[in-house]
Write an enzyme that holds these catalytic residues in place. Sequence first.
Site, PDB file in Angstrom:
ATOM      1  N   THR A 105       0.965  -1.091  -0.078  1.00 19.58           N
ATOM      2  CA  THR A 105       0.035   0.069   0.018  1.00 19.58           C
ATOM      3  C   THR A 105       0.931   1.275   0.000  1.00 19.58           C
ATOM      4  O   THR A 105       2.196   1.162   0.503  1.00 19.58           O
ATOM      5  CB  THR A 105      -0.872  -0.228   1.269  1.00 19.58           C
ATOM      6  OG1 THR A 105      -1.476   1.206   1.507  1.00 19.58           O
ATOM      7  CG2 THR A 105      -0.011  -0.323   2.678  1.00 19.58           C
ATOM      8  N   TYR A 128      -1.348  -0.108  10.490  1.00 21.00           N
ATOM      9  CA  TYR A 128      -1.561  -0.705   9.215  1.00 21.00           C
ATOM     10  C   TYR A 128      -0.444  -0.695   8.359  1.00 21.00           C
ATOM     11  O   TYR A 128       0.123  -1.547   7.971  1.00 21.00           O
ATOM     12  CB  TYR A 128      -2.872  -0.216   8.401  1.00 21.00           C
ATOM     13  CG  TYR A 128      -3.187  -0.526   6.993  1.00 21.00           C
ATOM     14  CD1 TYR A 128      -3.281  -2.133   6.630  1.00 21.00           C
ATOM     15  CD2 TYR A 128      -3.040   0.191   5.973  1.00 21.00           C
ATOM     16  CE1 TYR A 128      -3.411  -2.337   5.463  1.00 21.00           C
ATOM     17  CE2 TYR A 128      -3.227  -0.144   4.683  1.00 21.00           C
ATOM     18  CZ  TYR A 128      -3.449  -1.458   4.610  1.00 21.00           C
ATOM     19  OH  TYR A 128      -3.730  -1.566   3.205  1.00 21.00           O
TER      20      TYR A 128
HETATM   21  N1  NAP Z   1      -8.784  -1.322  -1.050  1.00 19.18           N
HETATM   22  C1  NAP Z   1      -7.526  -0.371  -1.269  1.00 19.18           C
HETATM   23  O1  NAP Z   1      -7.917   0.841  -1.538  1.00 19.18           O
HETATM   24  C2  NAP Z   1      -6.166  -0.869  -1.130  1.00 19.18           C
HETATM   25  C3  NAP Z   1      -5.151   0.068  -1.238  1.00 19.18           C
HETATM   26  C4  NAP Z   1      -3.926  -0.302  -1.317  1.00 19.18           C
HETATM   27  C5  NAP Z   1      -3.742  -1.407  -0.972  1.00 19.18           C
HETATM   28  N2  NAP Z   1      -4.482  -2.511  -0.847  1.00 19.18           N
HETATM   29  C6  NAP Z   1      -4.029  -3.899  -0.416  1.00 19.18           C
HETATM   30  O2  NAP Z   1      -4.738  -4.601  -1.336  1.00 19.18           O
HETATM   31  C7  NAP Z   1      -5.189  -6.149  -0.903  1.00 19.18           C
HETATM   32  C8  NAP Z   1      -6.523  -6.196  -1.242  1.00 19.18           C
HETATM   33  O3  NAP Z   1      -7.496  -5.291  -0.421  1.00 19.18           O
HETATM   34  P1  NAP Z   1      -8.815  -5.063  -0.429  1.00 19.18           P
HETATM   35  O4  NAP Z   1      -9.485  -3.814  -0.192  1.00 19.18           O
HETATM   36  O5  NAP Z   1      -9.591  -6.284  -1.230  1.00 19.18           O
HETATM   37  O6  NAP Z   1      -8.942  -5.805   1.114  1.00 19.18           O
HETATM   38  P2  NAP Z   1     -10.440  -6.428   1.822  1.00 19.18           P
HETATM   39  O7  NAP Z   1     -11.657  -5.781   1.138  1.00 19.18           O
HETATM   40  O8  NAP Z   1     -10.126  -5.858   3.103  1.00 19.18           O
HETATM   41  O9  NAP Z   1     -10.226  -8.039   1.597  1.00 19.18           O
HETATM   42  C9  NAP Z   1      -9.106  -8.602   2.465  1.00 19.18           C
HETATM   43  C10 NAP Z   1      -9.443 -10.181   2.115  1.00 19.18           C
HETATM   44  O10 NAP Z   1      -8.323 -10.703   2.903  1.00 19.18           O
HETATM   45  C11 NAP Z   1      -9.246 -11.990   3.606  1.00 19.18           C
HETATM   46  N3  NAP Z   1      -8.578 -12.232   4.741  1.00 19.18           N
HETATM   47  C12 NAP Z   1      -8.351 -11.449   5.799  1.00 19.18           C
HETATM   48  N4  NAP Z   1      -7.591 -12.059   6.720  1.00 19.18           N
HETATM   49  C13 NAP Z   1      -7.681 -13.382   6.604  1.00 19.18           C
HETATM   50  C14 NAP Z   1      -7.375 -14.685   7.136  1.00 19.18           C
HETATM   51  N5  NAP Z   1      -6.999 -14.655   8.273  1.00 19.18           N
HETATM   52  N6  NAP Z   1      -7.350 -15.880   6.519  1.00 19.18           N
HETATM   53  C15 NAP Z   1      -7.816 -15.651   5.247  1.00 19.18           C
HETATM   54  N7  NAP Z   1      -8.265 -14.693   4.413  1.00 19.18           N
HETATM   55  C16 NAP Z   1      -8.207 -13.555   5.265  1.00 19.18           C
HETATM   56  C17 NAP Z   1     -10.558 -11.439   3.645  1.00 19.18           C
HETATM   57  O11 NAP Z   1     -11.280 -12.777   3.887  1.00 19.18           O
HETATM   58  P3  NAP Z   1     -12.708 -12.564   4.520  1.00 19.18           P
HETATM   59  O12 NAP Z   1     -13.719 -12.217   3.459  1.00 19.18           O
HETATM   60  O13 NAP Z   1     -12.730 -13.859   5.245  1.00 19.18           O
HETATM   61  O14 NAP Z   1     -12.675 -11.225   5.588  1.00 19.18           O
HETATM   62  C18 NAP Z   1     -10.711 -10.699   2.248  1.00 19.18           C
HETATM   63  O15 NAP Z   1     -10.954 -11.658   1.358  1.00 19.18           O
HETATM   64  C19 NAP Z   1      -4.742  -6.017   0.481  1.00 19.18           C
HETATM   65  O16 NAP Z   1      -3.222  -6.476   0.624  1.00 19.18           O
HETATM   66  C20 NAP Z   1      -4.544  -4.466   0.704  1.00 19.18           C
HETATM   67  O17 NAP Z   1      -3.831  -4.136   1.920  1.00 19.18           O
HETATM   68  C21 NAP Z   1      -5.749  -2.223  -0.712  1.00 19.18           C
END
Ligand code: NAP
Length: 270
Positions: A105, A128
């Site tokens: 991120t 975070y």
């Molecule tokens: N969204 C943004 O604006 C943004 C910006 C920069 C970077 N990122 C990065 O991009 C990636 C995806 O982001 P996102 O927005 O899609 O995140 P998200 O919506 O919070 O989704 C997180 C995912 O991780 C899974 N997860 C969390 N803990 C887990 C565990 N203990 N075991 C198995 N699965 C687990 C969740 O599963 P559950 O459904 O079971 O909770 C969900 O599928 C992340 O690495 C985030 O740091 C996102």
Amino acid sequence: MGAARVLVTGSTGFLGPFVVAALRRRGFDVVTAARSGGDAAVDLAQRGSCAAVAEALAPDYVLHLAAMSRMADCAADPELAHRVNAELPGELAARFGDRMLFTSTDLVFDGRAGPYGERAATAPLSLYGVSKAAGEELVRQRGGRIARLPLLFGPDPRGRGASGMIRTALAGGRALTLYTNEYRTPLHAADAATGLAELVTLRAAPQVLHLPGPERCSRWEFGRRFCAAHGLDAALLCPVECQDATRPRDTALSGEWRAVRSLDAMLADG
Ligand SMILES: NC(=O)c1ccc[n+]([C@@H]2O[C@H](COP(=O)([O-])OP(=O)(O)OC[C@H]3O[C@@H](n4cnc5c(N)ncnc54)[C@H](OP(=O)(O)O)[C@@H]3O)[C@@H](O)[C@H]2O)c1
């Protein structure tokens, strides 16, 4: 030889479905792992779970999206945040080396010297950011690869992502404060997914790569332009100056990778 198999962790998250679709469009055999709803239902925070998933699904590559991605959750449980956001990607990198891509991120930066290129030093302000920067370090040491993503947005049935948050607030008649002094380079999740799918098998890719959105803008400007693109009444959006010391002010990313679409085209599709 059949299509290369890519394991997508975190497939049930906001970005996950975009990534799965982008990989399938490129002809990959995609398998998924999530706590529920994936090909493997697994709590990746449990020790030994990475090895079990790797053996059961036998992927050629891993695109690791799973994370504790909410700042408030990480602040409430820094130990679990370290486990999920740092140790887990480290374990995957130890196993898969450069066949593993970790999504990090822009919040690994302190926001005092944006825009940030790939070589800029990390200095996170939030727990975070601290956990993701620790994950980057472990992944780097173990030969894995890192893609840093900016603020993401796009349609989502559960109202997640930067535009989903706005839609949900406006649909519920709730006011939403948006910071006038927090600058990011927002990117549509579909464009981020296309970039990540390109990177998966690109062996000559640099170890750390940025996927910046096409323009730097404040959260407030993003909200205004999103409402304008969709004919939404922006009266409930409240411009506020951020005073929170854990939120960096300018984490605009820069790098050689370029999104194909303009921000306006992405916003119209948000
Ligand atoms: N969204 C943004 O604006 C943004 C910006 C920069 C970077 N990122 C990065 O991009 C990636 C995806 O982001 P996102 O927005 O899609 O995140 P998200 O919506 O919070 O989704 C997180 C995912 O991780 C899974 N997860 C969390 N803990 C887990 C565990 N203990 N075991 C198995 N699965 C687990 C969740 O599963 P559950 O459904 O079971 O909770 C969900 O599928 C992340 O690495 C985030 O740091 C996102």
